[in-house]
Write an enzyme that holds these catalytic residues in place. Structure first.
Site, PDB file in Angstrom:
ATOM      1  N   LYS A   1     -12.131  -4.935   2.057  1.00 16.39           N
ATOM      2  CA  LYS A   1     -11.601  -4.132   3.164  1.00 16.39           C
ATOM      3  C   LYS A   1     -12.569  -2.975   3.402  1.00 16.39           C
ATOM      4  O   LYS A   1     -12.811  -2.161   2.514  1.00 16.39           O
ATOM      5  CB  LYS A   1     -10.212  -3.602   2.801  1.00 16.39           C
ATOM      6  CG  LYS A   1      -9.594  -2.728   3.889  1.00 16.39           C
ATOM      7  CD  LYS A   1      -8.178  -2.328   3.543  1.00 16.39           C
ATOM      8  CE  LYS A   1      -7.560  -1.442   4.607  1.00 16.39           C
ATOM      9  NZ  LYS A   1      -6.173  -1.090   4.278  1.00 16.39           N
TER      10      LYS A   1
ATOM     11  N   CYS B   1      -4.097   6.114   0.202  1.00 15.67           N
ATOM     12  CA  CYS B   1      -3.601   4.862  -0.367  1.00 15.67           C
ATOM     13  C   CYS B   1      -3.353   4.959  -1.875  1.00 15.67           C
ATOM     14  O   CYS B   1      -3.007   3.969  -2.512  1.00 15.67           O
ATOM     15  CB  CYS B   1      -4.572   3.727  -0.063  1.00 15.67           C
ATOM     16  SG  CYS B   1      -4.852   3.520   1.715  1.00 15.67           S
TER      17      CYS B   1
ATOM     18  N   CYS C   1       0.865  -1.180   0.000  1.00 16.56           N
ATOM     19  CA  CYS C   1       0.000   0.000   0.000  1.00 16.56           C
ATOM     20  C   CYS C   1       0.895   1.220   0.000  1.00 16.56           C
ATOM     21  O   CYS C   1       2.053   1.154   0.409  1.00 16.56           O
ATOM     22  CB  CYS C   1      -0.932   0.002   1.204  1.00 16.56           C
ATOM     23  SG  CYS C   1      -2.314   1.152   0.970  1.00 16.56           S
TER      24      CYS C   1
ATOM     25  N   ARG D   1     -11.056   7.501   3.963  1.00 12.54           N
ATOM     26  CA  ARG D   1     -10.819   6.458   2.952  1.00 12.54           C
ATOM     27  C   ARG D   1     -12.115   5.904   2.363  1.00 12.54           C
ATOM     28  O   ARG D   1     -12.112   4.853   1.738  1.00 12.54           O
ATOM     29  CB  ARG D   1     -10.001   5.323   3.567  1.00 12.54           C
ATOM     30  CG  ARG D   1      -8.667   5.748   4.179  1.00 12.54           C
ATOM     31  CD  ARG D   1      -7.755   4.539   4.369  1.00 12.54           C
ATOM     32  NE  ARG D   1      -6.716   4.723   5.367  1.00 12.54           N
ATOM     33  CZ  ARG D   1      -5.560   5.349   5.145  1.00 12.54           C
ATOM     34  NH1 ARG D   1      -5.313   5.884   3.964  1.00 12.54           N
ATOM     35  NH2 ARG D   1      -4.664   5.453   6.112  1.00 12.54           N
TER      36      ARG D   1
ATOM     37  N   CYS E   1      -0.021   4.247   1.434  1.00 12.62           N
ATOM     38  CA  CYS E   1      -0.385   5.278   2.418  1.00 12.62           C
ATOM     39  C   CYS E   1       0.759   5.625   3.375  1.00 12.62           C
ATOM     40  O   CYS E   1       0.934   6.783   3.727  1.00 12.62           O
ATOM     41  CB  CYS E   1      -1.650   4.901   3.172  1.00 12.62           C
ATOM     42  SG  CYS E   1      -1.581   3.349   4.058  1.00 12.62           S
TER      43      CYS E   1
ATOM     44  N   SER F   1      -6.333  -3.889  14.482  1.00 14.92           N
ATOM     45  CA  SER F   1      -5.809  -3.223  15.676  1.00 14.92           C
ATOM     46  C   SER F   1      -6.886  -2.886  16.707  1.00 14.92           C
ATOM     47  O   SER F   1      -6.665  -3.043  17.915  1.00 14.92           O
ATOM     48  CB  SER F   1      -5.050  -1.959  15.283  1.00 14.92           C
ATOM     49  OG  SER F   1      -5.878  -1.086  14.536  1.00 14.92           O
TER      50      SER F   1
ATOM     51  N   TYR G   1      -2.462  -9.560  15.810  1.00 11.07           N
ATOM     52  CA  TYR G   1      -1.394  -9.090  16.707  1.00 11.07           C
ATOM     53  C   TYR G   1      -1.243 -10.003  17.916  1.00 11.07           C
ATOM     54  O   TYR G   1      -0.285  -9.881  18.662  1.00 11.07           O
ATOM     55  CB  TYR G   1      -1.671  -7.636  17.144  1.00 11.07           C
ATOM     56  CG  TYR G   1      -1.879  -6.740  15.937  1.00 11.07           C
ATOM     57  CD1 TYR G   1      -0.788  -6.317  15.181  1.00 11.07           C
ATOM     58  CD2 TYR G   1      -3.159  -6.373  15.521  1.00 11.07           C
ATOM     59  CE1 TYR G   1      -0.969  -5.545  14.043  1.00 11.07           C
ATOM     60  CE2 TYR G   1      -3.352  -5.610  14.389  1.00 11.07           C
ATOM     61  CZ  TYR G   1      -2.255  -5.190  13.650  1.00 11.07           C
ATOM     62  OH  TYR G   1      -2.428  -4.445  12.514  1.00 11.07           O
TER      63      TYR G   1
ATOM     64  N   LYS H   1     -11.607  -7.921   5.862  1.00 12.04           N
ATOM     65  CA  LYS H   1     -10.999  -7.097   6.912  1.00 12.04           C
ATOM     66  C   LYS H   1     -11.931  -5.960   7.273  1.00 12.04           C
ATOM     67  O   LYS H   1     -12.411  -5.302   6.358  1.00 12.04           O
ATOM     68  CB  LYS H   1      -9.672  -6.531   6.389  1.00 12.04           C
ATOM     69  CG  LYS H   1      -8.971  -5.596   7.351  1.00 12.04           C
ATOM     70  CD  LYS H   1      -7.735  -5.027   6.733  1.00 12.04           C
ATOM     71  CE  LYS H   1      -7.125  -4.013   7.699  1.00 12.04           C
ATOM     72  NZ  LYS H   1      -5.963  -3.375   7.175  1.00 12.04           N
TER      73      LYS H   1
HETATM   74  C1  PBG Z   1      -3.096   0.535   5.050  1.00 10.76           C
HETATM   75  C2  PBG Z   1      -3.547  -0.387   6.118  1.00 10.76           C
HETATM   76  C3  PBG Z   1      -4.366  -0.114   7.228  1.00 10.76           C
HETATM   77  C4  PBG Z   1      -4.419  -1.305   7.961  1.00 10.76           C
HETATM   78  C5  PBG Z   1      -3.676  -2.246   7.266  1.00 10.76           C
HETATM   79  N1  PBG Z   1      -3.167  -1.669   6.131  1.00 10.76           N
HETATM   80  C6  PBG Z   1      -4.962   1.151   7.687  1.00 10.76           C
HETATM   81  C7  PBG Z   1      -6.097   1.725   6.930  1.00 10.76           C
HETATM   82  O1  PBG Z   1      -6.448   1.259   5.832  1.00 10.76           O
HETATM   83  O2  PBG Z   1      -6.634   2.717   7.392  1.00 10.76           O
HETATM   84  C8  PBG Z   1      -5.149  -1.502   9.254  1.00 10.76           C
HETATM   85  C9  PBG Z   1      -4.636  -2.611  10.104  1.00 10.76           C
HETATM   86  C10 PBG Z   1      -5.156  -2.611  11.490  1.00 10.76           C
HETATM   87  O3  PBG Z   1      -5.948  -1.748  11.933  1.00 10.76           O
HETATM   88  O4  PBG Z   1      -4.744  -3.497  12.256  1.00 10.76           O
HETATM   89  N2  PBG Z   1      -3.905   0.656   3.943  1.00 10.76           N
END
Ligand code: PBG
Length: 330
Positions: free
Chosen positions: A199, A130, A120, A221, A122, A278, A317, A252
């Site tokens: 996603k 992104c 990615c 986003r 970003c 996360s 994690y 995701k």
């Molecule tokens: C980047 C990306 C993100 C995550 C993984 N790759 C952040 C987003 O898209 O805002 C999130 C992973 C997580 O929250 O554990 N594109």
């Protein structure tokens, strides 16, 4: 035939019986451990919003990977924090960028560890989006097709550094096809693609922003990530990615999207990955800190439920923390 002939409790009376009849068993080989590698530090640095997680300097990444492998984990997914960001994300495809160096470090020490890379832009863009941004202020848009070339170049540079699986996560249309074409042209026919196909524009990525240092400087986003209430659209995203050549597709986040995982599993015959993000990690960590939940039990229950829903692979994690308590990989 019903009660009293049938008694469901009969098969629950002992731990051994329960274990024998368990329908879903979490294995260490189901789990993928995310790693954040930063070019800006020389010592491991705790990520405040993700207790127990660290940004790792390049020189320590091989040691960290060895530790994870010893815990029984077979695979890591790498996220990079570059020293410099710009409008072209050039550090994302720099052959000596943070991720490219990290892959070589890991593969030098742990050649058998399956290295996945998040593809990615970003973290490498000054604006934190992104994709390539066109226009300013309220008029700014993310230019899908201009982004594809950079994403493909990034994937090829990861493959040539030794990545086994590249994982586009930017939700640009056509990413998988662009990456597959570029990889094959450069003789990386055996590098696999795991697409972040479905996603969602989720609030559960909140804590990751501290880890990846990539929050968007303006806007959000939602013009590229999926709208939370939609599941049929997720099926279309997954189907398109499979047709473009994705080897593995991902849903995701995971926990609030178990229905999407379950439907994807029923409908498609490619491996399904799920990302236990996360914010899902943070909820358990925070509740455990308050004394409201038992951390490892909660983590195991969540991970097992994600597998029960249909995930073949789970990025989490918690991976390294729970792995020693699971069925070993081999
Ligand atoms: C980047 C990306 C993100 C995550 C993984 N790759 C952040 C987003 O898209 O805002 C999130 C992973 C997580 O929250 O554990 N594109």
């Amino acid at each position: 035939m019903d009660y009293p002939i049938v008694r469901m409790r009969r098969l629950r009376v002992s731990e051994h019986l329960r274990l024998m009849l368990r329908e879903t068993k979490l294995n260490a080989s189901d789990l993928v451990m995310p790693l954040f590698i930063s070019e800006k530090i020389t010592e491991k640095r705790p990520i405040e919003s993700m207790p127990g997680c660290f940004q790792i300097p390049i020189r320590e990444v091989a040691e960290e990977a060895a530790k994870i492998a010893r815990a029984g984990i077979l695979s890591v997914i790498l996220f990079g924090i570059p020293a410099k960001k710009n409008e072209k994300a050039s550090e994302a495809y720099n052959p000596d960028g943070v991720i490219q160096k990290a892959i070589r470090e890991i593969k030098g020490r742990q050649p058998q560890l399956v290295v996945m890379t998040d593809v990615c832009l970003c973290e490498y863009m000054s604006h934190g989006h992104c994709g390539v941004v066109r226009g300013e202020g309220g008029q700014a848009v993310i230019d899908n097709d201009a982004t594809l070339e950079l994403v493909a170049r990034t994937a090829v540079s990861h493959a040539s550094a030794g990545a086994d699986i590249v994982a586009p996560s930017g939700m640009m249309d056509g990413s998988v096809a662009a990456i597959r074409g570029a990889l094959d042209k450069e003789n990386f026919a055996m590098t696999a693609i795991m697409s972040y196909s479905a996603k969602y524009a989720s609030c559960f990525y909140g804590p990751f922003r501290d880890a990846g240092e990539s929050p968007p400087a303006f806007g959000d986003r939602r013009t590229y990530q999926m709208d939370v209430p939609n599941w049929r659209e997720a099926m279309r995203e997954i189907e398109l990615d499979i047709r473009e050549g994705a080897d593995i597709v991902m849903v995701k986040p995971a926990l609030a999207y178990l229905d999407v995982i379950c439907r994807a599993k029923q409908r498609f015959d490619v491996p399904i990955a799920a990302y236990n993000v996360s914010g899902e990690y943070g909820m358990i960590k925070a509740a455990a800190k308050m004394g409201w939940l038992e951390e490892r039990t909660a983590a195991m229950e969540v991970l097992t439920s994600i597998k029960r829903a249909g995930a073949d692979l789970i990025i989490s994690y918690f991976a390294a923390e729970v792995a020693p308590h699971l069925v070993p990989a081999a």
